[in-house]
Design an enzyme around this catalytic site. Structure first.
Site, mmCIF file in Angstrom:
data_model
loop_
_atom_site.group_PDB
_atom_site.id
_atom_site.type_symbol
_atom_site.label_atom_id
_atom_site.label_comp_id
_atom_site.label_asym_id
_atom_site.label_seq_id
_atom_site.Cartn_x
_atom_site.Cartn_y
_atom_site.Cartn_z
ATOM 1 N N GLU A 190 23.727 71.340 32.392
ATOM 2 C CA GLU A 190 24.379 72.505 32.297
ATOM 3 C C GLU A 190 23.562 73.365 31.477
ATOM 4 O O GLU A 190 23.349 74.536 31.704
ATOM 5 C CB GLU A 190 25.836 72.176 31.587
ATOM 6 C CG GLU A 190 26.559 73.643 31.529
ATOM 7 C CD GLU A 190 27.822 73.296 30.915
ATOM 8 O OE1 GLU A 190 28.720 74.040 31.072
ATOM 9 O OE2 GLU A 190 28.004 72.565 29.957
ATOM 10 N N HIS A 212 20.261 87.547 34.312
ATOM 11 C CA HIS A 212 21.172 88.470 33.897
ATOM 12 C C HIS A 212 20.613 89.545 33.113
ATOM 13 O O HIS A 212 20.847 90.582 32.959
ATOM 14 C CB HIS A 212 22.255 87.802 33.502
ATOM 15 C CG HIS A 212 23.081 87.170 34.400
ATOM 16 N ND1 HIS A 212 24.543 87.486 34.730
ATOM 17 C CD2 HIS A 212 22.924 86.266 35.596
ATOM 18 C CE1 HIS A 212 24.917 86.803 35.901
ATOM 19 N NE2 HIS A 212 23.926 86.075 36.275
ATOM 20 N N ASP A 213 19.759 89.087 32.017
ATOM 21 C CA ASP A 213 19.153 89.950 31.099
ATOM 22 C C ASP A 213 17.974 90.828 31.823
ATOM 23 O O ASP A 213 18.166 91.991 31.412
ATOM 24 C CB ASP A 213 18.506 89.163 30.130
ATOM 25 C CG ASP A 213 17.528 89.918 29.051
ATOM 26 O OD1 ASP A 213 18.537 90.876 28.576
ATOM 27 O OD2 ASP A 213 16.168 89.965 28.870
ATOM 28 N N SER A 273 18.213 92.080 25.838
ATOM 29 C CA SER A 273 19.459 92.992 25.291
ATOM 30 C C SER A 273 20.811 92.336 25.463
ATOM 31 O O SER A 273 21.603 92.750 24.805
ATOM 32 C CB SER A 273 19.386 94.368 26.188
ATOM 33 O OG SER A 273 19.719 93.911 27.403
ATOM 34 N N ASP A 275 30.937 77.747 36.567
ATOM 35 C CA ASP A 275 31.864 77.561 35.834
ATOM 36 C C ASP A 275 33.055 78.614 35.946
ATOM 37 O O ASP A 275 33.974 78.248 35.512
ATOM 38 C CB ASP A 275 31.224 77.455 34.381
ATOM 39 C CG ASP A 275 30.608 76.167 33.904
ATOM 40 O OD1 ASP A 275 30.969 75.026 34.347
ATOM 41 O OD2 ASP A 275 29.680 76.279 33.062
ATOM 42 N N ASP A 320 24.466 72.931 45.289
ATOM 43 C CA ASP A 320 23.936 71.969 46.350
ATOM 44 C C ASP A 320 24.384 70.560 45.776
ATOM 45 O O ASP A 320 24.914 70.310 44.730
ATOM 46 C CB ASP A 320 22.498 72.265 46.868
ATOM 47 C CG ASP A 320 21.456 71.749 45.631
ATOM 48 O OD1 ASP A 320 21.996 71.011 44.550
ATOM 49 O OD2 ASP A 320 20.542 71.877 45.833
ATOM 50 N N THR A 328 22.273 68.402 45.008
ATOM 51 C CA THR A 328 21.341 67.509 44.046
ATOM 52 C C THR A 328 21.006 68.516 42.967
ATOM 53 O O THR A 328 19.818 69.068 42.744
ATOM 54 C CB THR A 328 20.016 67.244 44.932
ATOM 55 O OG1 THR A 328 19.442 68.348 45.594
ATOM 56 C CG2 THR A 328 20.451 66.195 46.012
ATOM 57 N N ASP A 342 14.857 70.889 44.496
ATOM 58 C CA ASP A 342 14.570 70.791 45.704
ATOM 59 C C ASP A 342 14.879 71.685 46.710
ATOM 60 O O ASP A 342 15.474 72.655 46.163
ATOM 61 C CB ASP A 342 14.828 69.087 45.994
ATOM 62 C CG ASP A 342 16.356 68.980 46.178
ATOM 63 O OD1 ASP A 342 17.115 70.065 46.121
ATOM 64 O OD2 ASP A 342 16.945 67.993 46.240
#
Length: 363
Positions: free
Chosen positions: A66, A77-78, A95, A206, A218, A220, A225
């Site tokens: 995780e 995202h940054d 930021s 999440d 997916d 795996t 992969d």
């Protein structure tokens, strides 16, 4: 005489190149100071080995779990908080940590607060900028996954001076036209967007549905992969009724999350063939992902005085990739979308119908 002068010049150039190449080949690592167990080709990168050890021990746990997934997510995202046309955002400038009170409240950044806090702690402890720590953690997180490419790492980003505006992170429920327009504004082509989405091979959700945290994209999620590009092409299950999910097409695999944007991009004429090209070409997928990540990692930055410390990034474990259909599925379950070439014929994994396990928290 002119010929002799030219010949002499060529001899000097060849000798110089041979000497330069020999210098590269013979260059040796030096011991990092302070009792470090690490050695570096460039001593200026030694401090980053200390940061690496801290990250792997206390944040990423040297696993494709995780935390490594989240470290890669915060990179995008940054950095994507950048616009070429409207001239806002510093791109890959940290930021999202520096101005976390603002950016972490954006709906698109839901769930990033934990990794942002962990990386802030590490950056502060070692005197590193937030932009640099995000890029290092993302590259190391990817390296923790077998089969992944070894990403580069350049250091030298100054800390951000202003937050990115809201609305710069594409939403998984937006139409393809909207997503492609946002990425184009940040400087990325449809093909580069698909390459960046190789990140979903090691991703889990999440906050898309809080009742099922850690749901992979997916089957795996612990390796890098091409199964993500295969499984998004499976015929899905359409939500009936009049509820909020009406018309959405879910993954047919129990325990797997399918983002609507991934479903749509896999079938859009502007992206479908690139999507399909990664199904049986792991090398191509890794190379295109690396190229797109290199571009993303310096978005909005002046790299003139950056220091290449890619030697700090661990070497990912290799992976014998055998693209396959999940157990219980056949080629009849594939929904091909690339008009130029047929979908490759894939074997089906043995066993009962596939059930995808969630990514355990804190891994």
């Amino acid at each position: 005489m002119a010929f002799k002068s030219l010949l002499a010049s060529l001899v000097v150039v060849v000798a110089f190149l041979q000497a330069s190449q020999a210098g590269v080949v013979n260059k040796r690592k030096t011991q990092c100071p302070g009792g470090s167990v690490h050695q570096a080709f460039n001593p200026a990168c030694c401090t980053w080995f200390d940061v690496l050890d801290d990250l792997q021990t206390n944040v990423l746990f040297s696993t494709c779990g995780e935390a490594s997934h989240s470290a890669l997510r915060i990179v995008f995202h940054d950095a994507i908080g950048f616009s070429r046309t409207q001239k806002f955002g510093g791109g890959a400038d940290g930021s999202i940590i520096m101005f976390g009170d603002t950016e972490l409240e954006f709906a698109a950044n839901n769930g990033i607060d934990e990794i942002a806090g962990d990386l802030k702690t590490v950056a502060d402890a070692h005197g590193k900028s937030y932009g640099d720590i995000i890029q290092l953690a993302g590259a190391v997180g990817v390296a923790n996954c077998a089969g992944a490419p070894r990403l580069s790492f350049l250091a030298g980003r100054p800390n951000a001076t202003a937050p990115a505006p809201d609305g710069t992170v594409p939403d998984p429920f937006q139409p393809v036209d909207t997503i492609l327009a946002r990425m184009h504004d940040a400087g990325f082509s449809p093909d580069e967007l698909v390459a960046l989405l190789a990140s979903h091979t090691m991703a889990a959700a999440d906050k898309v549905d809080v009742t099922i945290p850690g749901t992979p994209f997916d089957s795996t999620a612990n390796v890098f992969d091409s199964q993500f590009f295969i499984e998004t092409q499976l015929k899905g299950l359409t939500f009936p009724g009049t509820g909020p999910n009406q018309g959405e097409v879910a993954s047919p695999l129990v325990g797997e999350m399918r983002l609507q944007s991934d479903f749509a991009l896999a079938r859009d004429h502007r992206t479908a063939c690139t999507w399909q090209s990664f199904v049986t070409n792991h090398t191509l997928m890794n190379q295109r992902f690396s190229d797109a990540m290199d571009k993303l990692s310096v978005l909005g930055q002046n790299t003139r005085h950056f220091l290449d410390c890619s030697e700090v990034i661990p070497h990912p474990h290799s992976l014998k990739v055998i693209p396959h259909l999940p157990a219980g599925k056949t080629m009849a379950d594939i929904e091909p979308a690339c008009a130029a070439t047929p979908f490759p014929d894939l074997p089906t994994a043995p066993g009962p119908a596939t059930t995808v396990k969630p990514v355990p928290p804190g891994s």
